[in-house]
Design a protein around this motif. Structure first.
Motif, PDB file in Angstrom:
ATOM      1  N   LEU A 342       0.825  -1.207   0.000  1.00  0.00           N
ATOM      2  CA  LEU A 342       0.000   0.000   0.000  1.00  0.00           C
ATOM      3  C   LEU A 342       0.862   1.262   0.000  1.00  0.00           C
ATOM      4  O   LEU A 342       0.524   2.258  -0.652  1.00  0.00           O
ATOM      5  N   GLU A 343       1.985   1.231   0.727  1.00  0.00           N
ATOM      6  CA  GLU A 343       2.882   2.390   0.750  1.00  0.00           C
ATOM      7  C   GLU A 343       3.517   2.623  -0.618  1.00  0.00           C
ATOM      8  O   GLU A 343       3.686   3.766  -1.057  1.00  0.00           O
ATOM      9  N   GLU A 344       3.875   1.527  -1.307  1.00  0.00           N
ATOM     10  CA  GLU A 344       4.438   1.656  -2.657  1.00  0.00           C
ATOM     11  C   GLU A 344       3.402   2.228  -3.621  1.00  0.00           C
ATOM     12  O   GLU A 344       3.720   3.073  -4.473  1.00  0.00           O
ATOM     13  N   GLU A 345       2.158   1.766  -3.498  1.00  0.00           N
ATOM     14  CA  GLU A 345       1.098   2.294  -4.356  1.00  0.00           C
ATOM     15  C   GLU A 345       0.887   3.785  -4.094  1.00  0.00           C
ATOM     16  O   GLU A 345       0.734   4.580  -5.028  1.00  0.00           O
ATOM     17  N   LYS A 346       0.909   4.163  -2.818  1.00  0.00           N
ATOM     18  CA  LYS A 346       0.737   5.575  -2.465  1.00  0.00           C
ATOM     19  C   LYS A 346       1.861   6.424  -3.062  1.00  0.00           C
ATOM     20  O   LYS A 346       1.614   7.509  -3.614  1.00  0.00           O
ATOM     21  N   GLU A 347       3.104   5.932  -2.971  1.00  0.00           N
ATOM     22  CA  GLU A 347       4.246   6.679  -3.504  1.00  0.00           C
ATOM     23  C   GLU A 347       4.138   6.837  -5.022  1.00  0.00           C
ATOM     24  O   GLU A 347       4.399   7.914  -5.570  1.00  0.00           O
ATOM     25  N   GLU A 348       3.722   5.772  -5.698  1.00  0.00           N
ATOM     26  CA  GLU A 348       3.592   5.816  -7.157  1.00  0.00           C
ATOM     27  C   GLU A 348       2.502   6.798  -7.586  1.00  0.00           C
ATOM     28  O   GLU A 348       2.703   7.610  -8.501  1.00  0.00           O
ATOM     29  N   ILE A 349       1.347   6.739  -6.926  1.00  0.00           N
ATOM     30  CA  ILE A 349       0.239   7.621  -7.297  1.00  0.00           C
ATOM     31  C   ILE A 349       0.555   9.062  -6.933  1.00  0.00           C
ATOM     32  O   ILE A 349       0.189   9.996  -7.665  1.00  0.00           O
ATOM     33  N   SER A 350       1.255   9.281  -5.817  1.00  0.00           N
ATOM     34  CA  SER A 350       1.645  10.643  -5.431  1.00  0.00           C
ATOM     35  C   SER A 350       2.550  11.260  -6.488  1.00  0.00           C
ATOM     36  O   SER A 350       2.407  12.442  -6.844  1.00  0.00           O
ATOM     37  N   GLY A 351       3.499  10.465  -7.008  1.00  0.00           N
ATOM     38  CA  GLY A 351       4.370  10.958  -8.070  1.00  0.00           C
ATOM     39  C   GLY A 351       3.597  11.297  -9.330  1.00  0.00           C
ATOM     40  O   GLY A 351       3.866  12.305  -9.998  1.00  0.00           O
ATOM     41  N   HIS A 352       2.615  10.453  -9.649  1.00  0.00           N
ATOM     42  CA  HIS A 352       1.769  10.703 -10.819  1.00  0.00           C
ATOM     43  C   HIS A 352       0.966  11.985 -10.631  1.00  0.00           C
ATOM     44  O   HIS A 352       0.818  12.790 -11.567  1.00  0.00           O
ATOM     45  N   ALA A 353       0.455  12.209  -9.412  1.00  0.00           N
ATOM     46  CA  ALA A 353      -0.328  13.413  -9.126  1.00  0.00           C
ATOM     47  C   ALA A 353       0.535  14.669  -9.262  1.00  0.00           C
ATOM     48  O   ALA A 353       0.079  15.699  -9.777  1.00  0.00           O
ATOM     49  N   ILE A 354       1.785  14.584  -8.819  1.00  0.00           N
ATOM     50  CA  ILE A 354       2.692  15.738  -8.922  1.00  0.00           C
ATOM     51  C   ILE A 354       2.933  16.098 -10.385  1.00  0.00           C
ATOM     52  O   ILE A 354       2.924  17.280 -10.767  1.00  0.00           O
ATOM     53  N   SER A 355       3.130  15.079 -11.236  1.00  0.00           N
ATOM     54  CA  SER A 355       3.357  15.350 -12.660  1.00  0.00           C
ATOM     55  C   SER A 355       2.122  15.961 -13.313  1.00  0.00           C
ATOM     56  O   SER A 355       2.229  16.848 -14.171  1.00  0.00           O
ATOM     57  N   LEU A 356       0.938  15.503 -12.904  1.00  0.00           N
ATOM     58  CA  LEU A 356      -0.300  16.077 -13.442  1.00  0.00           C
ATOM     59  C   LEU A 356      -0.468  17.530 -13.003  1.00  0.00           C
ATOM     60  O   LEU A 356      -0.899  18.387 -13.788  1.00  0.00           O
ATOM     61  N   ASP A 392      -3.899   6.961   2.652  1.00  0.00           N
ATOM     62  CA  ASP A 392      -3.476   7.535   3.937  1.00  0.00           C
ATOM     63  C   ASP A 392      -4.403   7.081   5.057  1.00  0.00           C
ATOM     64  O   ASP A 392      -3.952   6.723   6.153  1.00  0.00           O
ATOM     65  N   GLY A 393      -5.702   7.110   4.768  1.00  0.00           N
ATOM     66  CA  GLY A 393      -6.672   6.693   5.772  1.00  0.00           C
ATOM     67  C   GLY A 393      -6.533   5.229   6.136  1.00  0.00           C
ATOM     68  O   GLY A 393      -6.638   4.850   7.309  1.00  0.00           O
ATOM     69  N   ILE A 394      -6.279   4.380   5.127  1.00  0.00           N
ATOM     70  CA  ILE A 394      -6.130   2.942   5.383  1.00  0.00           C
ATOM     71  C   ILE A 394      -4.868   2.666   6.191  1.00  0.00           C
ATOM     72  O   ILE A 394      -4.895   1.920   7.178  1.00  0.00           O
ATOM     73  N   LEU A 395      -3.754   3.274   5.798  1.00  0.00           N
ATOM     74  CA  LEU A 395      -2.486   3.033   6.500  1.00  0.00           C
ATOM     75  C   LEU A 395      -2.539   3.518   7.944  1.00  0.00           C
ATOM     76  O   LEU A 395      -1.875   2.948   8.818  1.00  0.00           O
ATOM     77  N   SER A 396      -3.327   4.554   8.207  1.00  0.00           N
ATOM     78  CA  SER A 396      -3.419   5.074   9.577  1.00  0.00           C
ATOM     79  C   SER A 396      -4.166   4.123  10.505  1.00  0.00           C
ATOM     80  O   SER A 396      -4.097   4.259  11.725  1.00  0.00           O
ATOM     81  N   LYS A 397      -4.883   3.154   9.940  1.00  0.00           N
ATOM     82  CA  LYS A 397      -5.676   2.229  10.752  1.00  0.00           C
ATOM     83  C   LYS A 397      -4.872   1.035  11.258  1.00  0.00           C
ATOM     84  O   LYS A 397      -5.337   0.287  12.110  1.00  0.00           O
ATOM     85  N   PHE A 398      -3.674   0.828  10.708  1.00  0.00           N
ATOM     86  CA  PHE A 398      -2.874  -0.316  11.142  1.00  0.00           C
ATOM     87  C   PHE A 398      -2.193  -0.018  12.468  1.00  0.00           C
ATOM     88  O   PHE A 398      -1.715   1.085  12.713  1.00  0.00           O
TER      89      PHE A 398
END
Length: 399
Positions: A342-356, A392-398
């Protein structure tokens, strides 16, 4: 469309006043243009015209009618796409399947005489009747304001998200368990009233289902002969039940949160989990619905009114309205691997959002790109940011 009809309307009004002394009509509803998927006006010379007869053969007349008018305000243009048509056809199928379930239950269990005026005492029945009443009031309000797209959306969301996704599933559990308060009368009543609400928008399928339903349940001698001449539903004050809506929304939020976390962690649907839940205020409500939560969320509950921690290294903490839950994912769950994924997915999507964001903040791109391309990029950015927020919400629940 409005680009031509406005002048026709103006001409008719002027001629009516000049020759007859008054206006020929007091209200005019001008719909928008039907555009192709790219937002271009349909034209024979451009070859982007859709043949309605071919579309009806493929999707059905009701689906075409629904696709043209759903989610659009008066005067706004409509982009007619394959996805829009498929969504409308899927809705028609959803309606048909829900009716088939009710008819099957009637055939197997029999009809209760009081379905036209059901005894609404069970929490689930009070909730769906109250929601039906609210939707009826909203649909009538939108119709009076000529907001037909909003009226259709109200009916669509109620039938799909509440009647089918929740009430029918709850009714299946109640019928199978043989518990008190048979839901069949309310199942029939709600479906029949929803068909009346939906009839102006999808006349053919609603008329067909309504006729079959009335024949199956039996109706009095003074019952309407056809749905098209039946009385349109109106709001009833005695059907409002805010308490039942609040309590059921609490249960839906809880079940939805558990389902979401199971999906994100790829827990198989047939795997039963253990959960400790703390709720001083709603203890009895949860106790009464332990079987429902087990069936719909796949968790076996241990309830407590007092605040206490029941977390461990393999548990997830969920905080929903009035309830704190500790969901034990079991010894077979590799939490470290799932968290890393999940952290890797978050990092990948965050990078994509920055480029957009960089692309959309570039004056050269915004000034030269077509409007539909810019809109698509903004939509992609919105979805990316929403996914990051969800992760972020999911990771905060662990724990």
């Amino acid at each position: 469309g409005y680009d031509i009809l406005f002048f026709w309307v103006a001409r008719m009004i002027m001629l009516g006043i000049e020759n007859m002394g008054n206006s020929p009509f007091h209200t005019v509803y001008l719909h928008g243009l039907v555009l192709d998927p790219e937002g271009i006006k349909m034209s024979k010379t451009k070859g982007n015209v859709l043949d309605p007869l071919e579309l009806i053969d493929e999707y059905g007349a009701d689906a075409i009618r629904f696709a043209l008018t759903t989610g659009t305000a008066a005067g706004n243009n409509v982009r007619m796409s394959e996805g829009r048509l498929e969504s409308s056809r899927n809705f028609a199928n959803k309606l048909w399947n829900s009716a088939r379930f009710v008819l099957t239950v009637i055939e197997r269990e029999g009809v209760r005489d009081n379905w036209m005026n059901p005894d609404v005492t069970h929490l689930h029945d009070r909730w769906i009747i109250s929601r039906l009443n609210t939707v009826t009031a909203e649909v009538n309000r939108h119709m009076e304001a000529f907001q037909f797209g909003d009226a259709q959306k109200e009916i669509h969301d109620f039938l799909w998200n509440e009647y089918c996704d929740w009430f029918i599933e709850l009714a299946k559990i109640r019928i199978a368990s043989g518990s008190e308060g048979n839901p069949i009368p309310v199942l029939i009543f709600t479906l029949e009233r929803t068909l009346r609400l939906l009839h102006p928008f999808m006349p053919f399928i609603t008329e067909e289902i309504w006729g079959i339903l009335c024949e199956s349940v039996g109706t009095p001698d003074d019952w309407e002969e056809a749905l098209i001449v039946s009385e349109y539903p109106v709001m009833r004050e005695d059907f409002y039940d805010i308490q039942s809506e609040e309590e059921m929304n609490l249960l839906f939020e809880l079940i939805g949160a558990i389902r979401n976390i199971r999906g994100e962690l790829r827990i198989k649907q047939n795997t039963k989990l253990n959960a400790s839940m703390i709720s001083p205020e709603y203890y009895q409500l949860l106790e009464d619905h332990k079987e429902i939560i087990l069936k719909l969320a796949g968790v076996d509950l241990s309830l407590s009114e007092a605040a206490q921690s029941n977390s461990n290294v393999n548990s997830v903490t969920l905080v929903t309205t009035g309830v704190t839950s500790y969901i034990d994912m079991g010894e077979g769950a590799d939490m470290a691997t799932e968290i890393s994924r999940l952290e890797e997915e978050k990092e990948e999507i965050s990078g994509h959002a920055i480029s957009l964001e960089k692309r959309l903040s570039n004056p050269g791109f915004v000034g030269n790109a077509p409007d539909d391309v810019i809109e698509k990029e903004r939509d992609r950015l919105k979805k990316a940011l929403e996914r990051v927020e969800r992760l972020d919400g999911i990771l905060s629940k662990f724990n």
